[in-house]
Design an enzyme around this catalytic site. Structure first.
Site, PDB file in Angstrom:
ATOM      1  N   ASP A 248       0.825  -1.213   0.000  1.00  0.00           N
ATOM      2  CA  ASP A 248       0.000   0.000   0.000  1.00  0.00           C
ATOM      3  C   ASP A 248       0.854   1.256   0.000  1.00  0.00           C
ATOM      4  OD1 ASP A 248      -2.243  -1.563   0.041  1.00  0.00           O
ATOM      5  OD2 ASP A 248      -2.700  -1.263   2.162  1.00  0.00           O
ATOM      6  N   ASP A 261       0.176  -0.496   5.911  1.00  0.00           N
ATOM      7  CA  ASP A 261      -0.945  -1.243   5.357  1.00  0.00           C
ATOM      8  C   ASP A 261      -2.238  -0.609   5.873  1.00  0.00           C
ATOM      9  OD1 ASP A 261      -1.936  -3.234   3.736  1.00  0.00           O
ATOM     10  OD2 ASP A 261      -2.073  -4.715   5.331  1.00  0.00           O
ATOM     11  N   LYS A 263      -6.181  -0.601   6.418  1.00  0.00           N
ATOM     12  CA  LYS A 263      -7.287  -1.538   6.543  1.00  0.00           C
ATOM     13  C   LYS A 263      -8.565  -0.797   6.919  1.00  0.00           C
ATOM     14  CE  LYS A 263      -4.779  -5.165   5.747  1.00  0.00           C
ATOM     15  NZ  LYS A 263      -4.923  -5.919   4.475  1.00  0.00           N
TER      16      LYS A 263
END
Length: 342
Positions: A248, A261, A263
């Protein structure tokens, strides 16, 4: 009869000299021929019991008795006890305790940080983040590896959740629900990419979308601590272990270079353990970057940011180098498991 005798003795004791007459043999024999006082216990003649030990052949067991009584201390030692146990019960079963999954060592261990990678003193153009498109190859992705090596407990929980959602929404409704979840994730990542590239969000529709605005509001306090973005939505490949993935973001979080990352979640995940296999995914990306020649830097930290649809403050879970190394070892075990199955 006994009470009468005792009463008689009490009367005699009141008059001096009378008690002495009682113990004279002639008096005892004539007046009370059947009464006699003594200080010792009365003995009754009984048949003598036969001692069973007298019937033992003493000559036969003479040596045994001598060997036992000749030692001041016990003749047994740990060695003789073990020998005795072996004769009676057989040799002990040397069973090794099961090795915990967390303590296993990967067969093909590769370090998280690449010791052979040379980092240039001056980067070409550090202002532009790296963005490499993901190519379709036969190499397995990090997501695929993790999905095919989940534990039976995780598989059971996922299946129960799926069945519950299908009962509530129906098959078509559940399919629509999962499709929307993926779409929200894609829009959220696209919006973050636009922010990091200092671009305006593409359309007014995106800006006014309640779903996107909720996630973006959730991560505002985290974005303030992020700087020096080096990679965005970029493909990574571990050249030694032969796996790939799509990272990412790679940027500094509070001064530490991290694989980040993003989420999305509808439920709060305040601790790292609530993110399930996400730490393994981050560790896998860190190792891939460090062994990928397309990246002229190395990473040793990770960051998982859980953003919420309702706009509540996101939970950033920072992974220091020590924690990343632990999850790296777990990732290598999962990778080995996948390779053995395929």
């Amino acid at each position: 009869m006994l009470l009468v005798r005792m009463k008689f003795l009490q009367l005699l004791s009141r008059k001096p000299g009378k008690l002495e007459m009682l113990f004279r043999i002639p008096f005892c024999q004539k007046q009370f021929p059947y009464v006699c006082l003594a200080t010792s216990t009365c003995l009754y003649s009984k048949k003598k019991k036969v001692n069973s030990y007298e019937q033992v052949d003493q000559e036969k067991y003479k040596n045994l008795v001598y060997s036992v009584t000749s030692y001041k201390t016990s003749a047994q030692t740990p060695e003789t006890i073990f020998e005795e146990d072996n004769l009676l019960y057989g040799p002990p079963n040397k069973h090794r305790p099961p090795v915990k999954a967390g303590t296993k060592t990967p067969k093909n261990w590769v370090p998280l940080v690449n010791p052979n990678k040379r980092i240039p003193l001056l980067n070409g153009d550090s202002n532009l983040p790296i963005k490499i498109a993901l190519q379709k190859t036969k190499m397995p992705s990090v997501t695929r590896i993790l999905q095919q090596t989940i534990s039976p407990q995780q598989a059971f929980c996922l299946e129960r959740w799926k069945e519950k959602m299908i009962l509530e929404l129906g098959k078509d409704g559940f399919a629509e629900y999962t499709k929307n979840l993926f779409l929200q994730g894609e829009l959220f990542h696209a919006a973050l990419e636009s922010i990091f590239l200092s671009e305006e969000i593409a359309t007014t529709e995106q800006r006014e979308d309640v779903v996107i605005s909720g996630y973006l509001s959730s991560v505002q306090h985290v974005l303030k601590d992020i700087s020096e973005v080096k990679a965005l939505e970029s493909a990574v490949q571990h050249e030694t272990l032969q796996y790939l993935g799509l990272v990412d973001c790679v940027a500094k979080y509070r001064g530490q270079l991290c694989v980040i990352d993003w989420k999305t979640s509808e439920k709060p995940k305040p601790s790292l353990k609530n993110t399930f296999d996400n730490p393994l995914q981050v560790a896998a990306y860190i190792g891939a970057i460090n062994h990928d020649a397309n990246y002229d830097f190395q990473v040793s930290c990770g960051l998982i940011v859980v953003a919420y649809k309702n706009g509540s403050p996101a939970h950033p879970h920072f992974m220091d180098p020590g924690l990343c190394s632990q999850y790296w070892n777990k990732w290598l075990l999962r990778l080995e498991e996948y390779m053995d199955r395929n």
